[in-house]
Every structure is written in C-alpha cells, then in structure tokens.
Design a protein around this motif. Structure first.
Motif, PDB file in Angstrom:
ATOM      1  N   LEU A  75       0.831  -1.205   0.000  1.00 50.53           N
ATOM      2  CA  LEU A  75       0.000   0.000   0.000  1.00 50.53           C
ATOM      3  C   LEU A  75       0.868   1.258   0.000  1.00 50.53           C
ATOM      4  O   LEU A  75       0.596   2.226  -0.732  1.00 50.53           O
ATOM      5  CB  LEU A  75      -0.912  -0.019   1.233  1.00 50.53           C
ATOM      6  N   LYS A  79       1.052   4.297  -2.866  1.00 47.30           N
ATOM      7  CA  LYS A  79       0.776   5.691  -2.495  1.00 47.30           C
ATOM      8  C   LYS A  79       1.935   6.603  -2.886  1.00 47.30           C
ATOM      9  O   LYS A  79       1.736   7.772  -3.238  1.00 47.30           O
ATOM     10  CB  LYS A  79       0.521   5.787  -0.998  1.00 47.30           C
ATOM     11  N   THR A  90      -6.110   5.065  -7.016  1.00 50.35           N
ATOM     12  CA  THR A  90      -7.174   5.063  -6.012  1.00 50.35           C
ATOM     13  C   THR A  90      -7.838   3.698  -5.918  1.00 50.35           C
ATOM     14  O   THR A  90      -8.127   3.199  -4.824  1.00 50.35           O
ATOM     15  CB  THR A  90      -8.231   6.124  -6.358  1.00 50.35           C
ATOM     16  N   GLU A  91      -8.069   3.091  -7.077  1.00 55.32           N
ATOM     17  CA  GLU A  91      -8.707   1.774  -7.092  1.00 55.32           C
ATOM     18  C   GLU A  91      -7.844   0.729  -6.390  1.00 55.32           C
ATOM     19  O   GLU A  91      -8.334  -0.063  -5.572  1.00 55.32           O
ATOM     20  CB  GLU A  91      -8.976   1.345  -8.542  1.00 55.32           C
ATOM     21  N   LYS A  92      -6.525   0.734  -6.658  1.00 58.36           N
ATOM     22  CA  LYS A  92      -5.618  -0.222  -6.022  1.00 58.36           C
ATOM     23  C   LYS A  92      -5.534   0.015  -4.516  1.00 58.36           C
ATOM     24  O   LYS A  92      -5.501  -0.928  -3.720  1.00 58.36           O
ATOM     25  CB  LYS A  92      -4.222  -0.106  -6.657  1.00 58.36           C
ATOM     26  N   ILE A  93      -5.463   1.288  -4.138  1.00 53.33           N
ATOM     27  CA  ILE A  93      -5.397   1.625  -2.706  1.00 53.33           C
ATOM     28  C   ILE A  93      -6.623   1.092  -1.983  1.00 53.33           C
ATOM     29  O   ILE A  93      -6.523   0.472  -0.912  1.00 53.33           O
ATOM     30  CB  ILE A  93      -5.267   3.152  -2.520  1.00 53.33           C
ATOM     31  N   ASN A  94      -7.790   1.299  -2.577  1.00 53.68           N
ATOM     32  CA  ASN A  94      -9.029   0.829  -1.939  1.00 53.68           C
ATOM     33  C   ASN A  94      -9.073  -0.692  -1.842  1.00 53.68           C
ATOM     34  O   ASN A  94      -9.536  -1.248  -0.841  1.00 53.68           O
ATOM     35  CB  ASN A  94     -10.246   1.343  -2.713  1.00 53.68           C
ATOM     36  N   GLN A  95      -8.593  -1.358  -2.885  1.00 55.09           N
ATOM     37  CA  GLN A  95      -8.595  -2.823  -2.875  1.00 55.09           C
ATOM     38  C   GLN A  95      -7.702  -3.374  -1.756  1.00 55.09           C
ATOM     39  O   GLN A  95      -8.106  -4.272  -0.994  1.00 55.09           O
ATOM     40  CB  GLN A  95      -8.104  -3.348  -4.227  1.00 55.09           C
ATOM     41  N   GLN A  97      -6.586  -1.743   0.929  1.00 56.52           N
ATOM     42  CA  GLN A  97      -7.081  -1.325   2.236  1.00 56.52           C
ATOM     43  C   GLN A  97      -8.230  -2.220   2.684  1.00 56.52           C
ATOM     44  O   GLN A  97      -8.354  -2.553   3.857  1.00 56.52           O
ATOM     45  CB  GLN A  97      -7.534   0.137   2.198  1.00 56.52           C
ATOM     46  N   THR A  98      -9.076  -2.625   1.734  1.00 58.02           N
ATOM     47  CA  THR A  98     -10.179  -3.533   2.056  1.00 58.02           C
ATOM     48  C   THR A  98      -9.641  -4.878   2.562  1.00 58.02           C
ATOM     49  O   THR A  98     -10.173  -5.456   3.514  1.00 58.02           O
ATOM     50  CB  THR A  98     -11.068  -3.750   0.818  1.00 58.02           C
ATOM     51  N   ASP A 101      -8.285  -4.315   6.123  1.00 59.58           N
ATOM     52  CA  ASP A 101      -9.379  -4.166   7.078  1.00 59.58           C
ATOM     53  C   ASP A 101     -10.059  -5.497   7.375  1.00 59.58           C
ATOM     54  O   ASP A 101     -10.481  -5.760   8.514  1.00 59.58           O
ATOM     55  CB  ASP A 101     -10.411  -3.164   6.560  1.00 59.58           C
TER      56      ASP A 101
END
Length: 640
Positions: A75, A79, A90-95, A97-98, A101
């Motif tokens: 991650l 970034k 943004t799409e990779k970061i969200n993936q 991070q999900t 989490d």
C-alpha cells in the motif's frame, strides 16, 4: 495504600453477592466482614484482574500479521508512486485497504457499567493484604463501605477507623513529621480528635485535612452532622471518583460508567440537603523576584538538597524495606525507568540514600510493534534505560541495581487492552491508551514478559559494554518484580519546562513581546500544568499501576518541593535559549528545556544523562500506534 469504596442511600442497599454472609454484628448499627486469609484474598484478586479471552478476529489477525504487513508495505509503495494513473491508484489503494481491514479491523468492545461486586473485585487489587466490608444503618441512611489495604506502614491498622462519630477510609502516604514513624491513618483520626477539643466540628475537620502532607485520597463520614468529606490531596496524586444520584452517592478509587473523577480538592456532601460543596486545600505560591537572589550554583545545590529530602521521606516510609522472608533477591522498591533525566536523577538519589544492599529494580518497558516489525528490546527507552542503568551501576558500585526488562508482545497487548481501557475510564483517547498501557505493563507482575538483568563487571567501559552487552550481564528470564513501591519522575516537566509547548512560548516571531513577558507566560503555563496534572495524568496512571497491588510515589510532586521550586527558582533557569550559527552561518534557535535540572545532573556527575531530550513514554516505549493501518491515527482520537 488502600482501595476505597463508599456508598450511601436512603433506600435499603442490596448486599454484594461476593461478600460472605451473614456479617458479624458489632453493635446496633455496624455489621462487618473482614479477612487476612491469603487464599480468600487471592480469590478476590483473581476476579478483579480477569482479562477477556481473545476474540476470533484477534486470533485471526495474530495468525496473519506477516500478510497484513506485506499488504501495508504494498500500500505504501502504491501511495508513493507518482507515475501511476490517479484513478487506477485510487482503485488499487481501496482494494488493498479492504484486504487489510478484513484481517485487522476489529470492533471495540464497549465499556459497561460495573455493579457493586465488580467494583469490590477491582478495588481488592489495590490492597492485597486485608479486605473489609462494612454495613451501617444510621437513622434513615444505609451505608456500604469496602476497604482493601496494601500494608507498607507499621503498625498495621485496619480500615475503616471509627472514632468520635467519624468513620475514616484513607488511601495514601503522609509525610508530616509527627507521623513518619506511625501509621498515617491512625494519625489522621487522632489529629482530628485533638482538633475537636479546640475548634467547632466543621472547622476541626477542615483544619485537620488541610494539615495533611502527602499523597492521598480520603473519605470521612461524619455521622453526627450527617456529612461526607471526600477528596484528594492538593496535587491529586491518588485516584478518587464519585457518582451522585438522587438521594444516593457512591465514592470509589476505581470509577465506572457514570462516575466523575474528583478534582484536586476536598468535597463536602450534605446527606440531608444533597448539596455538594468543595474546599481548596492549598494554593500554589507565586514567584517574586528577589534582589538578593542566590546564584545559579547555590540554587542547584539547594535543589539537590530539597529533592533529596523529598526522595528520602518516600524511601524511609517503607516499613520494612525488605520482605519478612529475608529473601535477598526481593525488593519492595523500584523506579519506573525510561533512562531519561527525571527518573535517573531520582534513581541516583535513592542510591545515595541506600544504606544496605537492598535490591533496587529499574523497570523498563518496551513493546513489539507489528506495524513496523520492531522488537520490544529495540525501543528508544530500552536503549536509553540500558545506558543510564550501566552508568548508575558504575557510579554506585555498592548498590544492587537490576535492570528489569518488560518485553510486551502484541498478543499480550491485545489480551490486556480492554482491562486497561476499563481502568483508565473516563479517559478514552488513543494517547491515553498508549500511555496507560505502557505504565500498566511496566508495573505488572507478568513473569512471562519479564527479564532481570544484572551487571557482572562494574569496571568495564561503556564502549566495551555497548559493543557486546551479553558478555557482561546475567539475564534471568521469567522474573517477577515484587517491589511494592514504585518511584516516578512525573512532575519534572511541569515544574521545569520540559514540554514543547513551553518552548513554543519563545520560538515565535512575535516581536511585540520581550523576554520578561515571555518568561512570565512560561511561569503561568507551568503553574497551570501543575494545577491540572491530576486531570491530565495522575488519576489514569494511579489506577493502571495500583491494579497490581503497587503504590506510586512522586518526589517531584511533593507539595513542599513544588512550593519551593515555584517560589524560589526563576523561570529563566527553567528554560534557556540562544541563537547559534549553523554550518551555513544562519542563526538557529537553540533551546534548553529543564535547564536547572540538567545542571543538577552535572552537579551529581551524571553527564551521561544531562543532555538527554524529552521523549513521551508512548513514543519511547513504542506503545503508540501498534495496529497496522493506524499510522494516521491521532492521539486525541477517541477509541471507538
């Protein structure tokens, strides 16, 4: 030390189920249960120190720490990659991070309100030598009192004490000259009795309580006038809280949901009117510039004498210093030890005052950080504590100093986090948790986390020792520190300008203020810090440390010492600054916080610590931001 629980209501109170029935009837209004039995007491201690089992999510997280760390590293790379298309980034970061989490995020367990049994168990941990439960019915009022005692002063005195229609519960240590060789709880009730012969009842009570010198919390029930006096010393060094309901008040060393921490004052509660008044016990003096002011050298020498006296009172009041079993390896005295200037000076003064080969434990805590993959032994405080301990051993070769390493793994942090949250309530921020949990483990008796380190060669140089420490020390794993009294360096930053906010008063571009104005602001800031230290630190720290049956003592927060520092040492000797040219010949603001304390360290031949910078315990021990994905969390954020 004592744990206090006091409840009064006009309605009949249900007896707590944890107290064996029937009670022993002492007279028409008193019924009691008490015990000195170790097995019975241990049951209460075990109930009060329970920690919840790890949740399935926490176990899953522990099993996948390396995977979460890999995801977190990936991650960070994405970034920091400026070449990636913003939308794809943004799409990779969200993936990612999900994914993080789904493994690491857990729901915080909400705090729940403790009932009487819960509070009794928690308060038992504060005083593991004696327990007492008392019920009183007086006129239309029903009282419940619970006391737990950690016996450190002789002769041993049970609580509560009853005399002159007063019932007293007391938690703390007094250093009035008249009671240094007596039990301080008995001293209070006797002093009150003497004052009753000379003054009206209310005046006698206030005169007695304002006379007390020490660190304490107190509850005094006046049956005759139907009033309750309760509160903390004027600095607030012992925890006390209360909950005021209609026709009912509960006062406790350990709060729960709905309770309010007492301020550093004395409260007066009228049972009939339900009015709550308060009294200030002592006010801080002011600094008045003296035309014949002592020189810096004279003030440093006087600072040494005053602080040494404060340490001596707290060290000498442990009766006895050694355990009754004469175990030469056991000490009742320890120092919460980061290796910084504040605690190292205290440790040095303790060494100066030690007349026998009593072991002294220097407690240093470090945390394993799964987010950074740092080991507990690599924390900055551990490195500094080792250095300062080594030099103290060299400086005091006849003193038995042991470095006690508490190495907290991530699993232990997860296991005990909820208990710490309950103990530190009503504090509920990330910063409070990171500080509280550091003190909690530093004072703990968890042998699995603890190693005793002793220096075998006191003639080795620091350079040689630092190259190969293991060659010169003996490590005893699974050590349990039984020290009952812990010394703390807390208060030095508030008295001598140790925080960045003090430095910021001078490091500004406001040319409208001259130095005299800035130094006046500094002194006002320091006085404010002392006036709210009960709220900012002391309540929280007392609860998370005392839950191990240990007592904190604060040489820097001695009232006489504070008064002397505030009234005698000018703020110009607490903080100094100058402008020094750097390599580019640009003048750079160069501050020295706690200047006079650093001069004291030099006076004590402690140059090895005199220039060490301030580092907050949560950063020095690395107890802050342990969770992966928490790097952007702020200390002021509330715990969900």
């Amino acid at each position: 030390m004592c744990g206090i629980l006091f409840k009064v209501s006009k309605s009949k109170l249900e007896p707590p189920s944890c107290i064996p029935q029937p009670l022993t009837k002492n007279n028409d209004i008193f019924q009691t249960w008490e015990t000195l039995d170790p097995e019975t007491i241990q049951h209460f201690l075990d109930e009060g120190s329970k920690v919840p089992a790890l949740s399935k999510q926490q176990i899953y997280k522990l099993e996948n720490l390396s995977h979460i760390r890999d995801l977190n590293n990936e991650l960070s790379k994405i970034k920091n990659n400026v070449k990636t298309d913003p939308s794809m980034k943004t799409e990779k970061i969200n993936q990612i991070q999900t994914q993080i989490d789904s493994i690491s995020k857990e729901d915080e367990v909400p705090l729940t309100k403790d009932n009487m049994d819960d509070l009794i168990y928690k308060i038992s941990n504060r005083g593991p030598n004696y327990l007492n439960y008392t019920e009183i019915q007086y006129n239309e009022y029903h009282f419940q009192l619970f006391s737990s005692i950690l016996s450190l002063r002789q002769p041993f005195t049970k609580q509560p004490i009853v005399k002159d229609d007063f019932i007293l519960q007391f938690n703390g240590e007094l250093y009035n000259q008249k009671c240094l060789d007596l039990n301080d709880t008995q001293f209070i009730i006797d002093e009150l009795h003497d004052n009753l012969q000379k003054h009206e009842r209310n005046e006698a009570i206030l005169k007695t309580l304002k006379y007390l010198d020490g660190e304490f919390a107190i509850v005094l029930l006046d049956l005759r006038d139907k009033k309750i006096y309760f509160g903390r010393d004027s600095i607030g060094k012992r925890s006390l809280s209360y909950e005021l309901l209609e026709n009912e008040i509960t006062i406790s060393s350990v709060p729960t949901i709905g309770f309010t921490d007492c301020e550093n004052k004395l409260y007066e509660y009228d049972l009939d009117s339900h009015e709550l008044a308060s009294h200030v016990l002592h006010n801080l003096p002011t600094y008045n510039e003296n035309p014949t002011e002592p020189s810096e050298e004279e003030l440093v020498k006087e600072l040494y004498a005053k602080l040494k006296d404060s340490v001596f009172k707290r060290q000498d009041a442990i009766h006895p210093l050694k355990d009754n079993n004469n175990d030469e390896d056991t000490s009742k005295l320890a120092v919460l030890f980061s290796g910084g200037i504040d605690c190292t000076i205290v440790a040095a003064l303790i060494c100066q005052l030690t007349t026998d080969n009593h072991p002294i434990d220097l407690l240093t805590v470090g945390f394993e950080n799964p987010r950074t993959n740092q080991k507990s032994g690599d924390s900055p405080d551990r490195q500094l504590a080792t250095k300062s301990w080594f030099h103290l051993c060299q400086q005091f070769p006849d003193v038995n100093l042991r470095l006690i390493e508490i190495n907290v793994d991530y699993k232990s942090w997860l296991l005990h986090k909820q208990r710490v949250r309950e103990l530190m309530y009503p504090y509920n921020t990330e910063m409070d948790l990171s500080i509280a949990i550091a003190f909690y483990f530093a004072s703990s008796t968890i042998s699995d986390l603890t190693t005793k380190v002793t220096l075998n060669d006191r003639h080795v140089t620091w350079e040689d020792f630092h190259k190969n420490m293991d060659e010169y020390v003996t490590r005893s794993h699974g050590y349990r520190s039984n020290a009952k009294v812990l010394f703390s360096g807390l208060g030095a930053d508030e008295l001598f300008a140790g925080y960045s906010r003090h430095e910021a008063i001078f490091n500004t571009k406001d040319d409208s203020k001259d130095d005299s104005v800035r130094y006046q602001e500094l002194q006002e800031s320091l006085n404010y810090d002392i006036s709210i230290i009960h709220q900012r630190n002391l309540s929280r720290d007392d609860r998370v440390i005392s839950c191990w049956g240990k007592e904190l003592r604060y040489p820097y927060l001695d009232e006489n010492f504070i008064n002397w520092v505030v009234s005698t040492i000018p703020p110009t000797l607490k903080f100094k600054y100058e402008y020094i040219p750097n390599k580019k010949n640009k003048m750079v603001f160069t501050p020295t916080r706690k200047y006079v304390l650093r001069k004291l360290a030099e006076y004590l031949d402690m140059g090895y610590v005199s220039q060490e910078l301030k580092r907050a315990i949560q950063f020095g021990a690395k107890s802050a931001k342990l969770e992966i994905g928490q790097s952007k969390a702020k200390g002021t954020d509330n715990i969900a």
